[in-house]
Design a protein around this motif. Structure first.
Motif, PDB file in Angstrom:
ATOM      1  N   LEU A  76      33.774 -21.610  12.712  1.00  0.00           N
ATOM      2  CA  LEU A  76      32.514 -20.891  12.509  1.00  0.00           C
ATOM      3  C   LEU A  76      32.330 -20.509  11.045  1.00  0.00           C
ATOM      4  O   LEU A  76      31.202 -20.519  10.521  1.00  0.00           O
ATOM      5  CB  LEU A  76      32.492 -19.641  13.401  1.00  0.00           C
ATOM      6  CG  LEU A  76      31.196 -18.833  13.392  1.00  0.00           C
ATOM      7  CD1 LEU A  76      30.031 -19.675  13.911  1.00  0.00           C
ATOM      8  CD2 LEU A  76      31.348 -17.568  14.244  1.00  0.00           C
ATOM      9  N   ALA A  79      30.836 -23.367   9.228  1.00  0.00           N
ATOM     10  CA  ALA A  79      29.402 -23.508   9.479  1.00  0.00           C
ATOM     11  C   ALA A  79      28.607 -22.458   8.708  1.00  0.00           C
ATOM     12  O   ALA A  79      27.637 -22.782   7.997  1.00  0.00           O
ATOM     13  CB  ALA A  79      29.125 -23.396  10.972  1.00  0.00           C
ATOM     14  N   VAL A  80      29.012 -21.197   8.818  1.00  0.00           N
ATOM     15  CA  VAL A  80      28.278 -20.112   8.155  1.00  0.00           C
ATOM     16  C   VAL A  80      28.383 -20.247   6.633  1.00  0.00           C
ATOM     17  O   VAL A  80      27.396 -20.061   5.897  1.00  0.00           O
ATOM     18  CB  VAL A  80      28.827 -18.751   8.616  1.00  0.00           C
ATOM     19  CG1 VAL A  80      28.224 -17.616   7.782  1.00  0.00           C
ATOM     20  CG2 VAL A  80      28.517 -18.541  10.096  1.00  0.00           C
ATOM     21  N   THR A 107      26.277 -27.426  12.721  1.00  0.00           N
ATOM     22  CA  THR A 107      26.526 -26.009  12.996  1.00  0.00           C
ATOM     23  C   THR A 107      26.516 -25.714  14.488  1.00  0.00           C
ATOM     24  O   THR A 107      27.298 -24.883  14.973  1.00  0.00           O
ATOM     25  CB  THR A 107      25.448 -25.161  12.299  1.00  0.00           C
ATOM     26  OG1 THR A 107      25.458 -25.461  10.901  1.00  0.00           O
ATOM     27  CG2 THR A 107      25.694 -23.689  12.513  1.00  0.00           C
ATOM     28  N   SER A 127      26.342 -17.529  18.001  1.00  0.00           N
ATOM     29  CA  SER A 127      24.939 -17.825  17.711  1.00  0.00           C
ATOM     30  C   SER A 127      24.318 -16.762  16.814  1.00  0.00           C
ATOM     31  O   SER A 127      23.525 -17.068  15.910  1.00  0.00           O
ATOM     32  CB  SER A 127      24.149 -17.931  19.020  1.00  0.00           C
ATOM     33  OG  SER A 127      24.644 -18.957  19.843  1.00  0.00           O
ATOM     34  N   VAL A 130      25.467 -17.355  13.218  1.00  0.00           N
ATOM     35  CA  VAL A 130      24.734 -18.477  12.613  1.00  0.00           C
ATOM     36  C   VAL A 130      23.290 -18.081  12.312  1.00  0.00           C
ATOM     37  O   VAL A 130      22.733 -18.437  11.256  1.00  0.00           O
ATOM     38  CB  VAL A 130      24.784 -19.695  13.562  1.00  0.00           C
ATOM     39  CG1 VAL A 130      23.844 -20.793  13.081  1.00  0.00           C
ATOM     40  CG2 VAL A 130      26.212 -20.227  13.653  1.00  0.00           C
ATOM     41  N   ASP A 134      21.384 -18.172   8.696  1.00  0.00           N
ATOM     42  CA  ASP A 134      20.138 -18.923   8.490  1.00  0.00           C
ATOM     43  C   ASP A 134      19.051 -18.046   7.891  1.00  0.00           C
ATOM     44  O   ASP A 134      18.351 -18.451   6.953  1.00  0.00           O
ATOM     45  CB  ASP A 134      19.653 -19.515   9.825  1.00  0.00           C
ATOM     46  CG  ASP A 134      20.308 -20.839  10.139  1.00  0.00           C
ATOM     47  OD1 ASP A 134      20.631 -21.576   9.194  1.00  0.00           O
ATOM     48  OD2 ASP A 134      20.515 -21.136  11.334  1.00  0.00           O
TER      49      ASP A 134
END
Length: 403
Positions: A76, A79-80, A107, A127, A130, A134
């Motif tokens: 994670l 992704a972040v 992601t 979620s 993320v 975003d």
């Protein structure tokens, strides 16, 4: 050994394929936008790191066992971190126009890993992380950004919920298979018993009846055991009901159940003058334990030994004591019998009382006989309180007057 089937295993394989395919897609997007990026080199370093991470951890996402919490946390973070790095690598114009982040749709794979591992709650946490990244990368949330954030959140939670349902279904299926296996084993044992033990008991009954005398009594006992064993393995009604006798529905008087045990002049029954009421099953089990104790007296103390049965209806328990004047039990004999597989005392007496929530104590002194005390508390299932409203009066009966 057959490999254990898992209803969620196909989802892990799909996640593995998704991560590899979306990595290729993210690399292609980066290569296409290379000339338009403000800092393409740091972006290239990130894409290289993401590629090594994804391909190097393929084995981690093939099942829940190796997909550990530390791995999920690092995944994670990749992704972040890629989303936040996009704000520095890409230009403000491209970001405002809705350009993809560096990890792009890869992601979602990190969120799905959380969903498969921990269910919808874990997916909601991933979620949310993320979504926050975003929104921070975009600065001012646009319609497309909010749309993507909601889509990832809903998809993650939905798949996590499906996984939880699948795991519950798998546990239910496993229990059903265990029950089916136990049923088949019981049927197999029933066939073996029918082919062996029941046929021997039936033969003993026939030959005993034909021989007459003491052999007839042996035949009768064999017939009773055959009927009881048939009822046990088939789930049929008790032998009395099978012969047309009405099944007991209300409370039973323990005195009436114990009276047949005093059919011999050498067995004396002392019981209260008022009914000792128990529900049918506990009453029958307690009477059977008394019968097992008397069988031990006849078997080990001899036919000439005397036995006394004392029933006490106390305020907090029903107490039945079986005492004999036999030679007693040598020290260590019960333990040796259990080691030899002879479990009459352990199962027929103590086991019955234990299952009812009571206790069975045995005291034996060599040369002075044996005493078995069976205690069934009032709090145990089926023990009626207030069976007698007056203090019980003890009276003695033998087999001739107890019928």
């Amino acid at each position: 050994m057959a490999m254990r089937m898992s209803v969620e295993q196909p989802l892990w394989r799909a996640l593995t394929a998704y991560r590899v395919l979306t990595l290729g897609y993210a690399v292609a997007l980066y290569a296409h936008a290379y000339g338009s990026l403000r800092h393409p080199l740091p972006g290239g370093c990130y894409m290289a790191l993401l590629s090594v991470w994804t391909l190097g951890t393929i084995g981690r996402v093939r099942g829940a066992e190796r997909c550990t919490r530390p791995f999920l946390a690092v995944d994670l973070t990749m992704a972040v971190g890629g989303i936040l790095l996009t704000g520095w690598v890409d230009t403000a114009g491209r970001i405002e126009s809705g350009a993809f982040t560096l990890p792009s749709i890869w992601t979602a794979g990190a969120v799905l890993a959380y969903a498969l591992k921990g269910g919808w709650r874990w997916a909601a946490v991933a979620s949310t992380a993320v979504a926050a990244a975003d929104l921070a990368e975009r600065g001012t949330p646009s319609r497309d950004t909010v749309h993507n954030v909601v889509l990832v959140w809903v998809a993650g939670v939905a798949i996590g919920y499906v996984v939880e349902v699948a795991r519950a279904s798998e546990r239910t299926l496993a229990r059903a298979l265990q029950i089916e296996a136990a049923t088949r084993e019981r049927e197999r044992l029933a066939r073996d018993i029918h082919d062996g033990v029941l046929q021997v008991l039936a033969m003993v009954q026939r030959r005993g009846n034909a021989a007459g005398g003491r052999a007839a009594e042996l035949g009768r006992l064999a017939g009773d055991q055959e009927a009881a064993l048939r009822a046990l393995i088939s789930g049929a009604p008790p032998a009395g009901a099978a012969r047309g006798e009405p099944a007991a529905r209300g409370p039973r008087d323990l005195r009436a159940l114990l009276a047949p045990h005093a059919a011999s002049a050498r067995v004396t029954l002392s019981a209260p003058g008022t009914p000792v009421l128990l529900d049918p099953e506990p009453a029958a089990e307690l009477a059977a334990a008394v019968g097992a104790a008397l069988d031990n007296v006849r078997r080990h103390a001899g036919e000439q030994a005397r036995a006394w049965i004392l029933v006490e209806d106390e305020a907090d328990a029903v107490l039945v004591t079986v005492r004999d004047d036999g030679p007693g039990i040598p020290e260590g004999r019960l333990a040796a019998a259990a080691d030899e597989g002879r479990l009459g005392v352990a199962q027929s007496i103590r086991g019955r009382l234990r299952d009812l929530g009571g206790s069975a104590d045995l005291v034996s002194v060599p040369g002075q006989g044996t005493e078995v005390e069976l205690r069934l508390p009032r709090g145990a299932l089926g023990v009626r309180e207030g069976g007698a409203d007056v203090a019980p009066a003890l009276g003695e009966t033998n087999g001739r007057s107890a019928r």
